[in-house]
Enzyme design. Structure first.
Site, short mmCIF file in Angstrom:
data_model
loop_
_atom_site.label_atom_id
_atom_site.label_comp_id
_atom_site.label_asym_id
_atom_site.label_seq_id
_atom_site.Cartn_x
_atom_site.Cartn_y
_atom_site.Cartn_z
N GLY A 20 20.61 43.81 51.41
CA GLY A 20 20.70 42.40 51.02
C GLY A 20 19.31 41.78 50.95
O GLY A 20 19.01 41.03 50.03
N LYS A 189 10.44 61.81 58.89
CA LYS A 189 11.25 62.89 58.30
C LYS A 189 11.89 62.46 56.98
O LYS A 189 12.54 61.41 56.91
CB LYS A 189 12.36 63.28 59.29
N LYS A 191 14.01 64.46 55.16
CA LYS A 191 15.24 65.22 54.83
C LYS A 191 16.47 64.34 54.60
O LYS A 191 17.20 64.53 53.63
CB LYS A 191 15.49 66.27 55.91
N THR A 193 16.69 61.45 53.44
CA THR A 193 16.55 60.82 52.12
C THR A 193 16.88 61.82 51.01
O THR A 193 17.62 61.51 50.07
CB THR A 193 15.12 60.27 51.95
N CYS A 382 31.48 21.45 62.47
CA CYS A 382 32.89 21.73 62.22
C CYS A 382 33.68 21.71 63.54
O CYS A 382 33.88 20.65 64.10
CB CYS A 382 33.05 23.02 61.44
N LEU A 383 34.04 22.87 64.09
CA LEU A 383 34.72 22.84 65.39
C LEU A 383 33.85 22.13 66.43
O LEU A 383 34.36 21.46 67.34
CB LEU A 383 35.03 24.27 65.85
N GLY A 384 32.54 22.23 66.29
CA GLY A 384 31.61 21.55 67.20
C GLY A 384 31.78 20.04 67.13
O GLY A 384 31.73 19.35 68.15
N GLN A 386 34.58 18.58 66.12
CA GLN A 386 35.93 18.31 66.62
C GLN A 386 35.93 18.26 68.15
O GLN A 386 36.60 17.43 68.75
CB GLN A 386 36.91 19.36 66.08
N GLU A 406 45.19 22.14 66.87
CA GLU A 406 44.94 23.58 66.71
C GLU A 406 45.07 24.27 68.06
O GLU A 406 45.51 25.42 68.16
CB GLU A 406 43.53 23.81 66.13
N HIS A 508 29.61 22.23 56.77
CA HIS A 508 28.66 23.25 57.23
C HIS A 508 27.30 23.08 56.55
O HIS A 508 27.06 23.70 55.50
CB HIS A 508 29.19 24.65 56.92
N GLU A 510 24.62 24.36 57.34
CA GLU A 510 23.85 25.62 57.39
C GLU A 510 23.99 26.44 56.10
O GLU A 510 23.12 27.27 55.81
CB GLU A 510 24.25 26.45 58.62
N1 GLN Z 1 39.10 25.61 63.59
C1 GLN Z 1 38.68 24.36 63.02
C2 GLN Z 1 39.48 24.00 61.78
O1 GLN Z 1 40.09 24.84 61.17
C3 GLN Z 1 37.20 24.40 62.72
C4 GLN Z 1 36.79 25.40 61.69
C5 GLN Z 1 35.32 25.67 61.66
O2 GLN Z 1 34.62 25.44 62.63
N2 GLN Z 1 34.83 26.23 60.57
O3 GLN Z 1 39.51 22.86 61.39
#
Ligand code: GLN
Length: 535
Positions: A20, A189, A191, A193, A382-384, A386, A406, A508, A510
């Site tokens: 990659g 070495k 080999k 390759t 996201c989950l963070g 929440q 959830e 996200h 990131e």
């Molecule tokens: N589990 C949570 C949801 O589905 C958060 C998902 C996540 O962090 N990408 O909403």
């Protein structure tokens, strides 16, 4: 524009050699020479996409603007090229078979026996050419996942053989292998390759270029030996020596002439590369003026690849703040109210990672309470985010049974709840809220200071959302919903009034941080953490 050139990158000897990164580095160099390039990954597993895979299996699942759940290598492609990828950039055996079987049911092959050759290989070729036929690219680089010799890879290698036959000089094969150093013999070495190239030859594919991953420099004699045994020209034996950062690899490949050899073999003009921005980034990466430490709280920390894009985003954001960001990976299951102070001691910021399911949730909530009460910079993704909402409901509003449905379907205070659109969905794959959605940022908030504009677009991957039933009460107690999805009125960004820097994002960020454009949320978070450190 002359016809699109197709470059295939295969791997031999072992997995994890960095196909990659080599693909992304070559693409970067061609881009720096003024060519338009895209990179595609073909994954030989039978899942339709990695969306349903556990991060322990396959690392992070990367998400594109058009909502594809993809291999994490696509993240490298975007970070290096600063060009978004799409559904077409990641194809799996599952997807190939799915479309062949759909065609068979539709009657497209009436009267024929449907077989791996030609039907599966034709579908693979079709998926590769789709990008080339778009007319947008001078080069399509296609990375074949797995290792040559794997049963699963065979149809892909056969498709490469056919394309090479059909396209002639418009097609090249780069084979990435390992030259191990045997300490006992004191020697590199060749080999493995040689064997790996033999294996490719058995399938009818002669590689044009060999990229040799090695921990020690290759001698001229060794390059000649490899060239002779593997039928490649000596200047097409490229050394890829270990380096401390993946961002150095394009420069190493430039020195080794990987891109010039590709241009020469495909009859393309070798324009001067413009790598000033990249070199500037590398310089800043190598010369930070301070160091800060941020804790990453998650439950998949045993595998660093599970948080790949987050880790890379901090590297990008660090360069814009002239500081090196050290990440301390903290397992959320180890954090309790009694030890949270000890565990988070000395950290300049805390990020709580995305995730699914109940495991480790209470540890995340304990960490968030601590950073909220102690004015430590916080970012929840996201989950963070929440978890930050649940923590606020429990400890600020006093709703001890606040939870996300959830984790607890009958919670008395479901402050995070499943989205309307998700309620009827019964199948698990590809059904989340996925890809880019618009968000309106409120003026006068930290989010606005961060983005410096009010209309943004960010990528999503989730099923649950802030429950608007509670919004008024939250807002009356110092919670700010600073980013809202304008169409569905969903809380996308939250922050706290009386805290130096506390932000939760339902999306996200990131996935959108690149070398050329570090993501503002990470840049501002690192800035706040730097301030916290006293630098
Ligand atoms: N589990 C949570 C949801 O589905 C958060 C998902 C996540 O962090 N990408 O909403």
């Amino acid at each position: 524009m002359s016809s699109t050139k197709y470059i295939f990158v295969t791997g031999g000897v072992t997995s994890s050699l960095g196909k990659g990164i080599i693909s992304a580095s070559l693409a970067k160099l061609l881009q720096a020479r003024g060519y338009s390039v895209t990179i595609q990954k073909l994954d030989p597993y039978i899942n339709i996409d990695p969306g349903t895979l556990n991060p322990y299996e396959h690392g992070e699942c990367f998400v594109t603007d058009d909502g594809a759940e993809t291999d994490l290598d696509l993240g490298h492609y975007e970070r290096f090229l600063n060009v978004p990828t799409s559904q077409a950039n990641n194809v799996t055996t599952g997807k190939i078979y799915q479309s062949v079987i759909e065609k068979e049911r539709r009657g497209d092959y009436l009267g024929q026996t449907v077989q791996v050759i030609p039907h599966i290989t034709d579908e693979i070729k079709h998926r590769v050419k789709l990008l080339g036929n778009s007319g947008k690219f001078d080069f399509v680089i296609t990375e074949i996942g797995g290792t040559v010799g794997d049963i699963e890879s065979l149809p892909y290698v056969e498709a490469v053989r056919q394309l090479k036959w059909e396209l002639g000089n418009d097609c090249l094969v780069i084979h990435l292998t390992l030259i191990p150093y045997l300490a006992a013999a004191g020697e590199l070495k060749t080999k493995p390759t040689q064997h790996s190239v033999k294996m490719l030859l058995e399938s009818g594919v002669q590689p044009d270029i060999l990229v040799c991953r090695t921990e020690k420099a290759l001698s001229e004699a060794m390059r000649h030996k490899i060239a002779l045994f593997c039928n490649v020209e000596p200047h097409a034996v490229i050394e890829s020596i270990d380096t401390d950062t993946i961002y150095e690899v394009p420069m190493l490949m430039l020195k080794e002439n990987l891109d010039s050899v590709v241009l020469q073999k495909t009859n393309m003009i070798a324009r001067e590369p413009d790598l000033r921005e990249w070199e500037d980034f590398l310089y800043r990466l190598r010369h930070p003026s301070c160091e800060i430490e941020i804790g990453l709280v998650g439950k998949y920390i045993e595998l660093k690849d599970a948080y790949k894009s987050i880790v890379e985003s901090f590297i990008h954001a660090g360069t814009l703040n002239s500081c090196k960001v050290k990440l301390k990976l903290i397992h959320s299951e180890t954090i309790f109210p009694e030890n949270v102070g000890e565990i988070l001691k000395g950290l300049n910021g805390i990020i709580v990672a995305p995730g699914f399911g109940e495991r480790g949730i209470e540890g995340k909530i304990n960490a968030i309470r601590y950073v909220r009460e102690n004015n430590i910079p916080f970012l929840g993704i996201c989950l963070g985010m929440q978890c930050a909402v649940v923590e606020f409901a429990r400890n600020v509003l006093g709703y001890t049974d606040a939870y996300s449905t959830e984790m607890k379907s009958n919670a008395q205070y479901p402050v995070i709840d499943i989205m309307e659109s998700q309620k009827k969905v019964s199948c698990k794959g590809g059904t989340m809220r996925l890809g880019a959605y618009p968000c309106s940022v409120k003026i006068g908030t930290k989010a606005f200071e961060t983005y410096k504009k009010s209309e943004i677009s960010e990528r999503h991957r989730h099923r649950y959302e802030f429950n608007n039933k509670y919004l008024k009460e939250f807002e009356n107690n110092g919670f700010i919903a600073s980013g809202i999805n304008p169409q569905e009125n969903l809380v996308e960004i939250m922050e706290l009034k009386d805290h130096p820097w506390f932000m939760g994002v339902q999306f996200h960020p990131e996935y959108k941080s690149t070398v050329a454009k570090p993501h503002p949320v990470f840049v501002e978070f690192v800035k706040a953490a730097k301030k916290h450190s006293g630098n």
